[in-house]
Design a protein around this motif. Structure first.
Motif, PDB file in Angstrom:
ATOM      1  N   GLU A 138     -30.349  -1.122  32.578  1.00  0.00           N
ATOM      2  CA  GLU A 138     -29.807  -0.666  31.293  1.00  0.00           C
ATOM      3  C   GLU A 138     -30.570   0.556  30.790  1.00  0.00           C
ATOM      4  O   GLU A 138     -29.973   1.533  30.306  1.00  0.00           O
ATOM      5  CB  GLU A 138     -29.882  -1.797  30.274  1.00  0.00           C
ATOM      6  N   GLU A 139     -31.901   0.511  30.937  1.00  0.00           N
ATOM      7  CA  GLU A 139     -32.723   1.630  30.462  1.00  0.00           C
ATOM      8  C   GLU A 139     -32.423   2.905  31.229  1.00  0.00           C
ATOM      9  O   GLU A 139     -32.217   3.985  30.636  1.00  0.00           O
ATOM     10  CB  GLU A 139     -34.209   1.263  30.603  1.00  0.00           C
ATOM     11  N   LEU A 140     -32.379   2.804  32.551  1.00  0.00           N
ATOM     12  CA  LEU A 140     -32.139   3.991  33.366  1.00  0.00           C
ATOM     13  C   LEU A 140     -30.708   4.497  33.211  1.00  0.00           C
ATOM     14  O   LEU A 140     -30.465   5.716  33.242  1.00  0.00           O
ATOM     15  CB  LEU A 140     -32.439   3.688  34.832  1.00  0.00           C
ATOM     16  N   SER A 141     -29.769   3.587  33.069  1.00  0.00           N
ATOM     17  CA  SER A 141     -28.374   4.004  32.889  1.00  0.00           C
ATOM     18  C   SER A 141     -28.214   4.817  31.620  1.00  0.00           C
ATOM     19  O   SER A 141     -27.502   5.826  31.585  1.00  0.00           O
ATOM     20  CB  SER A 141     -27.453   2.772  32.837  1.00  0.00           C
ATOM     21  N   SER A 142     -28.892   4.383  30.551  1.00  0.00           N
ATOM     22  CA  SER A 142     -28.839   5.114  29.290  1.00  0.00           C
ATOM     23  C   SER A 142     -29.518   6.466  29.412  1.00  0.00           C
ATOM     24  O   SER A 142     -29.049   7.483  28.884  1.00  0.00           O
ATOM     25  CB  SER A 142     -29.516   4.295  28.181  1.00  0.00           C
ATOM     26  N   ARG A 143     -30.635   6.491  30.132  1.00  0.00           N
ATOM     27  CA  ARG A 143     -31.416   7.712  30.255  1.00  0.00           C
ATOM     28  C   ARG A 143     -30.740   8.725  31.181  1.00  0.00           C
ATOM     29  O   ARG A 143     -30.720   9.934  30.896  1.00  0.00           O
ATOM     30  CB  ARG A 143     -32.810   7.373  30.801  1.00  0.00           C
ATOM     31  N   ARG A 146     -25.812   7.513  34.254  1.00  0.00           N
ATOM     32  CA  ARG A 146     -25.150   7.024  35.469  1.00  0.00           C
ATOM     33  C   ARG A 146     -25.889   5.782  35.948  1.00  0.00           C
ATOM     34  O   ARG A 146     -26.941   5.433  35.428  1.00  0.00           O
ATOM     35  CB  ARG A 146     -25.182   8.092  36.571  1.00  0.00           C
ATOM     36  N   ALA A 147     -25.309   5.116  36.951  1.00  0.00           N
ATOM     37  CA  ALA A 147     -25.966   3.942  37.518  1.00  0.00           C
ATOM     38  C   ALA A 147     -27.194   4.382  38.314  1.00  0.00           C
ATOM     39  O   ALA A 147     -27.110   5.319  39.120  1.00  0.00           O
ATOM     40  CB  ALA A 147     -24.999   3.186  38.420  1.00  0.00           C
ATOM     41  N   PRO A 148     -28.339   3.765  38.110  1.00  0.00           N
ATOM     42  CA  PRO A 148     -29.557   4.165  38.820  1.00  0.00           C
ATOM     43  C   PRO A 148     -29.531   3.734  40.284  1.00  0.00           C
ATOM     44  O   PRO A 148     -28.858   2.772  40.649  1.00  0.00           O
ATOM     45  CB  PRO A 148     -30.659   3.427  38.059  1.00  0.00           C
ATOM     46  N   SER A 149     -30.283   4.473  41.106  1.00  0.00           N
ATOM     47  CA  SER A 149     -30.395   4.120  42.516  1.00  0.00           C
ATOM     48  C   SER A 149     -31.456   3.039  42.698  1.00  0.00           C
ATOM     49  O   SER A 149     -32.250   2.761  41.791  1.00  0.00           O
ATOM     50  CB  SER A 149     -30.779   5.350  43.334  1.00  0.00           C
ATOM     51  N   VAL A 150     -31.477   2.450  43.884  1.00  0.00           N
ATOM     52  CA  VAL A 150     -32.486   1.434  44.189  1.00  0.00           C
ATOM     53  C   VAL A 150     -33.887   2.036  44.089  1.00  0.00           C
ATOM     54  O   VAL A 150     -34.810   1.423  43.549  1.00  0.00           O
ATOM     55  CB  VAL A 150     -32.251   0.845  45.595  1.00  0.00           C
ATOM     56  N   ALA A 151     -34.045   3.273  44.583  1.00  0.00           N
ATOM     57  CA  ALA A 151     -35.356   3.923  44.559  1.00  0.00           C
ATOM     58  C   ALA A 151     -35.829   4.140  43.121  1.00  0.00           C
ATOM     59  O   ALA A 151     -37.010   3.923  42.798  1.00  0.00           O
ATOM     60  CB  ALA A 151     -35.283   5.257  45.296  1.00  0.00           C
TER      61      ALA A 151
END
Length: 272
Positions: A138-143, A146-151
């Motif tokens: 949720e944090e990375l998606s907002s930042r 887009r959907a974040p990668s596994v890395a």
């Protein structure tokens, strides 16, 4: 007419609920005199199951919001309750099969929910990782927008990529959604969240469930016990008035009421 004088139904599941109620009486009447294990008995029993699957779908639909993507499993579990109801139903009790079967079906579904909060057994460390993964996603998606990668998730969570993948797999064993999640397919924030669409609980629903849980328990009482309960709680007579009508003492009425109410209470608690 088919086996043992019963009608042959090509598609029992397609029988309308109203027609199913009437046909079920015919099949239960014949089932009561058939020898268990015979072809005729199996035909009647299986047809009753198929005809009354609408009861299972109705009961399962009430749980759709909780685990919507598991509806097939919920229907299968509810079918077990339907089969139990069919095997225990006695037409001579003069109670509608619908009223008798619903508590069995709902009871099986509730046990399924109680026993399978996680669809599969997941180690505690992975259950905890699932929570952290949801927060990081949720944090990375907002930042990032887009959907974040596994890395990217692995870096934020201070885990290896394999551990992130493992946590993702574990999350498939449990379904959850934030009540604060925005609603809408266009991705725009219009100020409405999922929680805004959750209605208040209808008190009548609990009364409905209590009634259908109580119905099969009442069927198990003898005629006099049911008569006393009817006079007391439907006609609202006093214990003295009930005693006068039945020709027994007020104290006897009191003892019978206490005994039967305690029996019903224990029966309802056992199905909770």
């Amino acid at each position: 007419m088919g086996t043992e004088g019963l009608p042959v139904l090509e598609s029992p599941r397609k029988v309308a609920p109203k027609d199913a109620r009437e046909l079920s009486k015919v099949f239960f009447d014949r089932l009561a005199v058939m020898e268990e294990g015979t072809h005729e008995y199996q035909y009647a029993r299986n047809t009753l199951i198929e005809m009354n699957m609408s009861l299972v779908r109705y009961a399962a639909g009430r749980f759709r919001a909780a685990r919507g993507d598991e509806m097939e499993d919920i229907v299968q579990v509810g079918t077990i309750g339907l089969i139990k109801a069919i095997d225990r139903f006695d037409l001579s009790r003069e109670v509608e099969f619908t009223s008798f079967a619903i508590p069995y079906i709902v009871g099986e579904i509730k046990r399924f929910f109680r026993d399978t909060s996680w669809a599969v057994h997941v180690p505690r460390r992975l259950q905890e990782a699932r929570v952290e993964l949801a927060k990081a996603t949720e944090e990375l998606s907002s930042r990032l927008g887009r959907a974040p990668s596994v890395a990217e998730l692995a870096t934020l969570m201070d885990l290896s990529e394999d551990e992130v993948i493992e946590a993702r797999i574990a999350s498939n064993g449990y379904n959850s959604a934030s009540l604060d999640a925005a609603v809408g397919s266009d991705g725009e924030d219009d100020g409405e969240a999922l929680a805004d669409f959750i209605g208040v609980e209808d008190p009548a629903l609990e009364l409905f469930e209590d009634f259908h849980t109580l119905a099969p328990l009442l069927v198990e009482l003898d005629d006099r016990s049911r008569r006393i309960l009817h006079l007391r709680f439907v006609e609202e007579l006093t214990q003295t008035q009930i005693g006068n009508e039945l020709g027994i003492s007020q104290m006897h009425v009191s003892r019978l009421l206490s005994r039967n109410l305690e029996r019903l209470r224990k029966g309802m608690l056992a199905q909770a």
